[in-house]
Scaffold this active site. Sequence first.
Site, PDB file in Angstrom:
ATOM      1  N   GLU B  68       0.943  -1.100   0.021  1.00 25.94           N
ATOM      2  CA  GLU B  68      -0.574   0.117   0.210  1.00 25.94           C
ATOM      3  C   GLU B  68       0.832   1.098  -0.323  1.00 25.94           C
ATOM      4  OE1 GLU B  68      -4.191  -1.515   2.284  1.00 25.94           O
ATOM      5  OE2 GLU B  68      -2.653  -0.394   3.530  1.00 25.94           O
ATOM      6  N   GLU B 310      -8.167  18.167  39.057  1.00 24.49           N
ATOM      7  CA  GLU B 310      -9.432  18.923  39.125  1.00 24.49           C
ATOM      8  C   GLU B 310      -8.597  20.551  39.732  1.00 24.49           C
ATOM      9  OE1 GLU B 310     -11.840  17.261  42.620  1.00 24.49           O
ATOM     10  OE2 GLU B 310     -12.303  15.458  40.803  1.00 24.49           O
TER      11      GLU B 310
END
Lengths: 93, 505
Positions: B68, B310
């Site tokens: 490919e 956080e």
Amino acid sequence: MPKYTLKLYVTGRTTRSETAIENLKSIFEEEFHDQYELTVIDVLERPQLAEDERILATPTLIKELPGPVRRIIGDLSDRDKVLIGLDLRPKGE
Amino acid sequence: MSTKPQTVVEKLETGIPGFDSISNGGLPKGRTTLVAGTAGSAKTVFAIQFLAKGITDADEGGVFVTFEETPEDIRRNMLSFGWDIQSWENDGKWAFVDVSPHPDDMAAVIGEFDLGALLARIENAVGKVNAKRVSMDSLGAIFGKFQDQAIVRNELLRIAMALKKMEVTAVMTAERIVEYGEIGRHGIEEFVADNVIVFRNVLEHEKRRRTMEILKFRGTDHQKGEFPFSIMPRQGIMAQPLSAARLDQKSSKVRITSGSLELDKMCGGGFFRDSIVLISGATGAGKTLMATEFVAGTPAEDRCLLFAYEESHDQLIRNAEGWGFDFIKMEDEGRLKIVCEYPEVVGLEEHLIRTKEAIEEFKPNRIAIDSLSALERGSTAKSFREFVLGLTSYIKRQEIVGLFTSVTPSLMGGPSITEAHISTITDSIILLRYVELFGEISRGIAVLKMRGSAHDKEIRQFSIDATGMHIGKPFRNITGILTGNPVYVTPGETDRVGEMFTEEQ
């Protein structure tokens, strides 16, 4: 100086190889007698050449001259298709 | 001398991280393995990494047959993984067999043919670099070149047999249309069916999750099921076999401080050095403070790694400062490293690898994660469990103590989803709860579980002020704190129940 330069890549001396060589010779002897040069290359002996020329299948016929370059894969069993595939016209046309 | 019978199929260690563990030792040696996957499932990376690792780790030459991509593209694309194919070619370690599409290759097919030239080229290349490994990528493209599929199938079978004769271990890749269903198009699996691996790239919760699954290895064993993997820059494929997370960690009796003497006392003398502690509580209950004290409690000769999901780096430092802890000084001394990230940026599989890398680099003695719940957002239960399992087993083996925080959804308690997944993995669980009594909110802390140690069974009051947290007296005459439904019981009643048990003793 031959008018047509042809290379035929085959894998060993198998029946298929021989068939392709015979088919090719018979077409060119009849159509372009004495005007062609055919080199048969066995990929088992010259694998690097097959690599450089990007040969995948055998038999593969390459018409190098006159341009454009044309490739045909198979045992060349159909005479008309071979001539069309090589961009050549049969004699008399 | 091997004690194994001769019939056992030998394996070739690929060197691909994690894969050799999933495959119980690598690819079947001297055989061809089919790697099937949908577009973008990393088949090509696997095929190339197999060769690259052979060269770098085992000094084994490799041949790449490309159907490919052009060799130029492959050389360029693989540089990002740190694989310098060009230099390997110059050193005679790597050879391409270039069957990628080329305008000059256009050929009519007239009559019968075979792929003898391809086989001759592969044999030539194998001889040239003394290859032990061969990859062919990908078979679908060669089927596209010829109309007669039966011939191509036959010829590929012949090539697979020739590869076996050459005693090379080979990988062939093939496309799949669907993630679950038939293995490949063109009936490829029928001729190289001995060994089949399926790569998947599934969209889950808007995130790609890559997995590999060994469907079969004829004559030899392997791990069953799907295993997540990631593609990492400079490294390539990294699989995370759960089998690597065997429960074989050494157990340490060495205690380390939690950062709070009072909490140490509740835990029977501190955390164990290689344990995982889960802090569970509602928002604002004091989890981040507890993590902060844990970080600040790092002994002078130790290092601590804090993963914050956080709050930002500056926020954390400011918060710590507010409680009287100097994180900047710790960072300057090289004793603290804070990693702040939005967990949503990458998938959990990749996150686990990044986390491990950070740990390997910094070599901390303790780790805090604030919070695990943030990691859970937007991931599936399965990948979250795999993440926690992978991380905990990893850090325990390093003899690192880990403190994870987890948010409970309701203010007054109740179970959190995070805990349901991981509570059995953790060694200790500490609960922080709001307790509402007589119109006032106070905080409670309890050590729910402390594997391998006695601990305080009481639920104690704790308060937060400018110097951090302070654990106080147990709640008396109250029941139902854990369920989030505190009820005041009259002293007479508690005394009576208490006396009932003292009498029995």
